[in-house]
Design a protein around this motif. Structure first.
Motif, PDB file in Angstrom:
ATOM      1  N   LYS A  92     118.913  43.591  55.227  1.00 37.48           N
ATOM      2  CA  LYS A  92     119.072  44.944  55.755  1.00 37.48           C
ATOM      3  C   LYS A  92     117.785  45.414  56.442  1.00 37.48           C
ATOM      4  N   THR A  93     116.634  45.063  55.868  1.00 36.55           N
ATOM      5  CA  THR A  93     115.348  45.418  56.470  1.00 36.55           C
ATOM      6  C   THR A  93     115.201  44.747  57.832  1.00 36.55           C
ATOM      7  N   ILE A  94     115.540  43.483  57.902  1.00 38.45           N
ATOM      8  CA  ILE A  94     115.440  42.741  59.161  1.00 38.45           C
ATOM      9  C   ILE A  94     116.410  43.310  60.188  1.00 38.45           C
ATOM     10  N   SER A  95     117.621  43.588  59.749  1.00 37.43           N
ATOM     11  CA  SER A  95     118.632  44.146  60.649  1.00 37.43           C
ATOM     12  C   SER A  95     118.181  45.486  61.222  1.00 37.43           C
ATOM     13  N   ARG A  96     117.606  46.338  60.376  1.00 39.10           N
ATOM     14  CA  ARG A  96     117.113  47.639  60.820  1.00 39.10           C
ATOM     15  C   ARG A  96     116.018  47.481  61.868  1.00 39.10           C
ATOM     16  N   GLU A  97     115.088  46.562  61.620  1.00 34.89           N
ATOM     17  CA  GLU A  97     113.997  46.327  62.569  1.00 34.89           C
ATOM     18  C   GLU A  97     114.522  45.795  63.900  1.00 34.89           C
ATOM     19  N   LEU A  98     115.475  44.883  63.843  1.00 36.12           N
ATOM     20  CA  LEU A  98     116.017  44.318  65.081  1.00 36.12           C
ATOM     21  C   LEU A  98     116.797  45.355  65.882  1.00 36.12           C
ATOM     22  N   ASN A  99     117.433  46.299  65.208  1.00 33.29           N
ATOM     23  CA  ASN A  99     118.217  47.325  65.901  1.00 33.29           C
ATOM     24  C   ASN A  99     117.356  48.427  66.510  1.00 33.29           C
ATOM     25  N   PRO A 124     115.457  44.221  73.795  1.00 37.59           N
ATOM     26  CA  PRO A 124     115.252  43.129  72.846  1.00 37.59           C
ATOM     27  C   PRO A 124     114.055  43.421  71.946  1.00 37.59           C
ATOM     28  N   PHE A 125     114.029  42.755  70.806  1.00 37.33           N
ATOM     29  CA  PHE A 125     112.971  43.000  69.826  1.00 37.33           C
ATOM     30  C   PHE A 125     111.641  42.474  70.347  1.00 37.33           C
ATOM     31  N   CYS A 126     110.604  43.298  70.222  1.00 39.62           N
ATOM     32  CA  CYS A 126     109.245  42.922  70.607  1.00 39.62           C
ATOM     33  C   CYS A 126     108.316  43.335  69.463  1.00 39.62           C
ATOM     34  N   ALA A 127     107.665  42.370  68.859  1.00 37.71           N
ATOM     35  CA  ALA A 127     106.831  42.638  67.685  1.00 37.71           C
ATOM     36  C   ALA A 127     105.685  43.595  68.004  1.00 37.71           C
ATOM     37  N   GLU A 128     105.105  43.455  69.186  1.00 34.09           N
ATOM     38  CA  GLU A 128     103.963  44.293  69.554  1.00 34.09           C
ATOM     39  C   GLU A 128     104.353  45.770  69.652  1.00 34.09           C
ATOM     40  N   SER A 129     105.448  46.054  70.319  1.00 32.30           N
ATOM     41  CA  SER A 129     105.876  47.449  70.445  1.00 32.30           C
ATOM     42  C   SER A 129     106.384  47.991  69.111  1.00 32.30           C
ATOM     43  N   ALA A 130     106.989  47.147  68.279  1.00 35.99           N
ATOM     44  CA  ALA A 130     107.430  47.587  66.957  1.00 35.99           C
ATOM     45  C   ALA A 130     106.234  47.970  66.098  1.00 35.99           C
ATOM     46  N   HIS A 131     105.168  47.174  66.176  1.00 39.30           N
ATOM     47  CA  HIS A 131     103.956  47.466  65.413  1.00 39.30           C
ATOM     48  C   HIS A 131     103.301  48.752  65.910  1.00 39.30           C
ATOM     49  N   ARG A 132     103.255  48.925  67.219  1.00 40.20           N
ATOM     50  CA  ARG A 132     102.664  50.136  67.802  1.00 40.20           C
ATOM     51  C   ARG A 132     103.422  51.387  67.358  1.00 40.20           C
ATOM     52  N   GLN A 133     104.750  51.303  67.343  1.00 39.46           N
ATOM     53  CA  GLN A 133     105.557  52.448  66.921  1.00 39.46           C
ATOM     54  C   GLN A 133     105.379  52.736  65.431  1.00 39.46           C
ATOM     55  N   ALA A 134     105.250  51.689  64.617  1.00 41.00           N
ATOM     56  CA  ALA A 134     105.036  51.877  63.183  1.00 41.00           C
ATOM     57  C   ALA A 134     103.703  52.571  62.919  1.00 41.00           C
TER      58      ALA A 134
END
Length: 71
Positions: A23-30, A34-44
């Motif tokens: 569920k954690t992975i699914s939430r992050e991917l949604n 497309p999923f980008c680790a750099e932008s996900a980290h910046r938003q976090a």
């Protein structure tokens, strides 16, 4: 996670590989398409440090005047 997602791994397979809940992975991917680790980290980081924290002890300019009158 970005590499495994790019290789068409499912959220369950990624979760097993990273030892996390699917569920954690699914939430992050949604959150990103497309999923980008750099932008996900910046938003976090923005969510974590971007908010102003409420504190009970806020120094105001008037507080200095009051302490000066007591002296």
């Amino acid at each position: 996670m970005e590499v495994l997602n790019g290789q068409s791994y499912s959220a369950r397979a990624i979760a097993l590989h990273l030892n996390r809940s699917n569920k954690t992975i699914s939430r992050e991917l949604n959150r990103f398409h497309p999923f980008c680790a750099e932008s996900a980290h910046r938003q976090a980081l923005q969510r974590r440090y971007g908010t102003r924290k409420y504190t009970k002890f806020v120094r105001h300019e008037g507080a200095n005047r009051l302490s000066a009158k007591k002296r």
